[in-house]
Design a protein around this motif. Sequence first.
Motif, short mmCIF file in Angstrom:
data_model
loop_
_atom_site.label_atom_id
_atom_site.label_comp_id
_atom_site.label_asym_id
_atom_site.label_seq_id
_atom_site.Cartn_x
_atom_site.Cartn_y
_atom_site.Cartn_z
N THR A 119 49.98 36.45 -43.16
CA THR A 119 49.46 35.59 -44.23
C THR A 119 49.49 36.24 -45.60
O THR A 119 49.46 35.53 -46.61
CB THR A 119 48.00 35.18 -43.93
N GLU A 138 39.71 30.58 -51.93
CA GLU A 138 39.75 29.38 -51.09
C GLU A 138 41.16 29.10 -50.61
O GLU A 138 41.37 28.72 -49.46
CB GLU A 138 39.21 28.16 -51.85
N ARG A 139 42.14 29.29 -51.49
CA ARG A 139 43.53 29.09 -51.12
C ARG A 139 43.92 30.06 -50.00
O ARG A 139 44.55 29.68 -49.01
CB ARG A 139 44.44 29.28 -52.33
N GLN A 140 43.49 31.31 -50.14
CA GLN A 140 43.78 32.31 -49.11
C GLN A 140 43.05 32.00 -47.81
O GLN A 140 43.60 32.21 -46.72
CB GLN A 140 43.44 33.71 -49.63
N PHE A 141 41.85 31.49 -47.91
CA PHE A 141 41.10 31.10 -46.71
C PHE A 141 41.85 30.00 -45.96
O PHE A 141 41.99 30.06 -44.73
CB PHE A 141 39.69 30.63 -47.07
N GLN A 142 42.33 29.01 -46.69
CA GLN A 142 43.08 27.91 -46.06
C GLN A 142 44.36 28.44 -45.40
O GLN A 142 44.75 27.96 -44.33
CB GLN A 142 43.40 26.82 -47.08
N THR A 143 45.00 29.43 -46.01
CA THR A 143 46.19 30.03 -45.42
C THR A 143 45.85 30.66 -44.07
O THR A 143 46.58 30.48 -43.08
CB THR A 143 46.78 31.10 -46.37
N GLU A 175 38.74 29.95 -56.52
CA GLU A 175 39.81 29.03 -56.13
C GLU A 175 40.91 29.78 -55.38
O GLU A 175 41.42 29.28 -54.37
CB GLU A 175 40.40 28.35 -57.37
N VAL A 199 43.23 29.96 -42.14
CA VAL A 199 42.83 28.90 -41.20
C VAL A 199 44.06 28.21 -40.62
O VAL A 199 44.13 27.98 -39.41
CB VAL A 199 41.89 27.88 -41.89
N GLN A 200 45.03 27.90 -41.47
CA GLN A 200 46.26 27.26 -40.99
C GLN A 200 46.98 28.16 -39.99
O GLN A 200 47.49 27.68 -38.98
CB GLN A 200 47.19 26.93 -42.17
N ARG A 204 45.04 28.16 -36.63
CA ARG A 204 45.00 26.88 -35.91
C ARG A 204 46.04 26.81 -34.80
O ARG A 204 45.84 26.12 -33.81
CB ARG A 204 45.22 25.71 -36.88
N ARG A 239 32.43 32.19 -42.18
CA ARG A 239 33.47 31.18 -42.39
C ARG A 239 34.53 31.24 -41.30
O ARG A 239 35.13 30.23 -40.98
CB ARG A 239 34.10 31.36 -43.77
#
Length: 135
Positions: free
Chosen positions: A57, A30-35, A27, A37-38, A41, A72
């Motif tokens: 990040t 995943e949170r770090q991955f979303q960071t 989890e 990705v954001q 972007r 990923r």
Amino acid sequence: MNLENCPVCGRLFVRSPFRDICPSCHEEEERQFQTVVQFLRRRENRLATMEQIVDATGVPETLLVKFIKSGRLTLAQLPNLGYPCDRCGKLIREGRMCADCSKDLQGQLEMVKKEEQKKKQVFRTYYTDKERNGR
């Protein structure tokens, strides 16, 4: 599936082909991955280097490399991003080794093959009748 200790936190978990860490560490990953990705972007951040992404990040470089190697994060639209060669550490964008290390390793394999072939060669000695009888 095997019962193992999480390499990140040490908790016991059931390892599967899809996860190599425990659910709580997954989890967090995943949170770090979303960071990441954001961050990527935004158009201006797509030219960021590994160092700049880590600084912006707070996600460790090892985790960024894991995201890239697992597919990923794709490097197609990230021209300044790469990961280290497994052998020398030089930044690469595909495979596991840089071209120089790959070429060097191929050369070493060729040398080993040649040595093996030399060992397999049979040396035959022919004697004349005079040599065989001791004359």
